[in-house]
Enzyme design. Structure first.
Site, mmCIF file in Angstrom:
data_model
loop_
_atom_site.group_PDB
_atom_site.id
_atom_site.type_symbol
_atom_site.label_atom_id
_atom_site.label_comp_id
_atom_site.label_asym_id
_atom_site.label_seq_id
_atom_site.Cartn_x
_atom_site.Cartn_y
_atom_site.Cartn_z
ATOM 1 N N ALA A 97 29.397 33.021 -12.404
ATOM 2 C CA ALA A 97 30.520 32.111 -12.607
ATOM 3 C C ALA A 97 30.798 31.551 -11.221
ATOM 4 C CB ALA A 97 31.730 32.862 -13.135
ATOM 5 N N SER A 98 30.693 30.243 -11.090
ATOM 6 C CA SER A 98 30.808 29.619 -9.770
ATOM 7 C C SER A 98 32.206 29.834 -9.210
ATOM 8 C CB SER A 98 30.514 28.124 -9.873
ATOM 9 O OG SER A 98 29.314 27.923 -10.562
ATOM 10 N N ARG A 99 32.338 29.672 -7.886
ATOM 11 C CA ARG A 99 33.646 29.802 -7.242
ATOM 12 C C ARG A 99 34.599 28.790 -7.858
ATOM 13 N NH1 ARG A 99 32.497 29.070 -1.122
ATOM 14 N NH2 ARG A 99 34.015 27.425 -1.402
ATOM 15 N N PRO A 100 35.838 29.199 -8.194
ATOM 16 C CA PRO A 100 36.739 28.278 -8.888
ATOM 17 C C PRO A 100 36.969 26.969 -8.137
ATOM 18 C CG PRO A 100 37.660 30.496 -8.857
ATOM 19 C CD PRO A 100 36.419 30.540 -8.032
#
Ligand code: SAM
Length: 388
Positions: A97-100
């Site tokens: 899950a990519s960095r927000p």
């Protein structure tokens, strides 16, 4: 659900993204509405030396929540689902899950507006697809994931969070999705060193293809291409700091020195007055070198003593070629060793000199042009300065 007082919350995450200026008003409500933790598996992975170790929510709930709602990217799969290291350790992150803040940056770069239909490449956890669904309506979102287990997990999470109408396709995103075309936007959350033309073909004229781009030589960034009515697309890098894992069939070899260099190799030795910081520092020269010296990975090896002698390795696993630059202080030329069918240091130096003679163009002056024949990258003419 286990939480601790110390664990950050979704509201805190959204506030910090807004305060950083990466999350505009239009996406703020979507970020608040989508429960990020529903999309993150119970087992995530954290770095341990060169390896990745599992972190189980049931064992360390506060740490798990810190990673999910902190400014981190969360590794959710290693080694395509079969951990390749000893004792269940992973070697390479293959889904995350990519960095927000990077998710926010990509969505903003995509200039996504209500009423649009969007194709996402690289479903991963399904979190980005859920944000798109919250803003556009789930029926306007299609997402493709190459890994069947990840695709199935994302389907379940999307349904649990109320976005079950998102179309999740299991398949190779490099093929696009002709059945759903044309889309207003193709947003890829997986890097494409060579952008597949299908993404252009499946986007409306005037639409955007937004994708991370990366290279063996390290320059990376976010590419935005506008699709023209003649079926081509043109654009350039709009960000040079983000880095994503590449499409499965465009993975970039980043060999360790020991993978390429053998004790029995007999390198050619020469001397150079080109300092490697010219070849390696900043974005502009390394970008030009990355374009012209494909497959060349570089590794900096820090000085081990206090005499400031460091080195840079240039490595190509494909041709088993290598070069080694040895820096010595108070010298005006330095030894270079090169071995294998390619002369990697000479290639990088020649590319650097062409860039220098071209007037040291900045990375944003390069245009990516996508046609059915493939991708080419050219320097845009320099803008004339207007005299008052
Ligand atoms: C950085 S993750 C995507 C993160 C995702 N958008 C999210 O919100 O969690 C990249 C994903 O792209 C997938 N991927 C890699 N190559 C692909 C391909 N050729 N087609 C579709 N998905 C691919 C990987 O399996 C991985 O799950």
């Amino acid at each position: 659900m286990t939480t601790t007082a110390a664990a950050p919350s979704l509201a805190e995450l959204v506030e910090s993204l807004a305060a950083e200026g990466v999350l505009g008003e239009s996406w703020r409500a979507a970020f608040l509405a989508v429960p990020r933790e529903v999309f993150i598996p119970e087992v995530i992975w954290r770095e341990a030396g060169d390896d990745l170790m599992p972190l189980r929510r049931c064992d360390e709930p506060a740490e798990w929540l810190h990673r999910v709602y902190g400014p981190h990217y969360v590794v959710t799969q290693v080694d395509d689902g079969s951990p390749a290291g000893p004792d269940g350790r992973g070697r390479v992150a293959t889904s995350s899950a990519s960095r927000p803040d990077i998710v926010a940056l990509m969505l903003e770069a995509g200039r996504v507006e209500p009423g649009m239909r969007v194709l996402e490449i690289g479903t991963g956890t399904g979190y980005t697809a859920a944000l798109l669904a919250e803003r556009l309506g789930a029926g306007n979102v299609t997402t493709i994931e190459v890994d069947p287990q990840l695709a199935e997990r994302a389907r379940v999470a999307l349904t649990t969070a109320g976005y079950g109408e998102v179309t999740v396709i299991t398949g190779d995103g490099a093929q696009g999705y002709p059945e759903g075309a044309p889309f207003d936007r193709v947003l890829s959350t997986v890097a494409a060193p060579q952008v597949p033309y299908s993404w252009v073909a499946h986007t409306c004229p005037g639409g955007l293809v937004v994708t991370p781009w990366n290279s063996a030589y390290k320059p990376a960034g976010l590419l935005s291409l506008t699709v023209e009515s003649d079926g081509t697309a043109t654009g350039g890098l709009v960000n040079t700091t983000i880095s994503f894992m590449p499409l499965r069939d465009q993975r970039i070899a980043r060999p360790a020195v020991a993978d390429v260099v053998r004790d029995t190799d007999a390198p050619e030795v020469s001397h150079t007055d080109v300092h490697p910081s010219d070849l390696c520092n900043g974005d502009d020269a390394p970008f030009a070198i990355a374009l012209e010296v494909p497959g060349c990975h570089r590794e900096y090896e820090a000085a081990t003593g206090d005499d400031d002698r460091w080195r840079v390795w240039f490595l190509d696993a494909g041709s088993q070629s290598w070069a080694r630059f040895d820096y010595q202080p108070n010298a005006d030329h330095w030894p270079v060793q090169q071995f294998g069918p390619r002369r990697l240091f000479d290639e990088a130096t020649a590319a650097y000199q062409r860039w220098d003679h071209a007037g040291r163009p900045s990375v944003t002056r390069w245009r990516f042009i996508l046609t059915p024949e493939g991708q080419r990258v050219e320097l845009a003419p320099e803008r004339r300065k207007h005299r008052p």
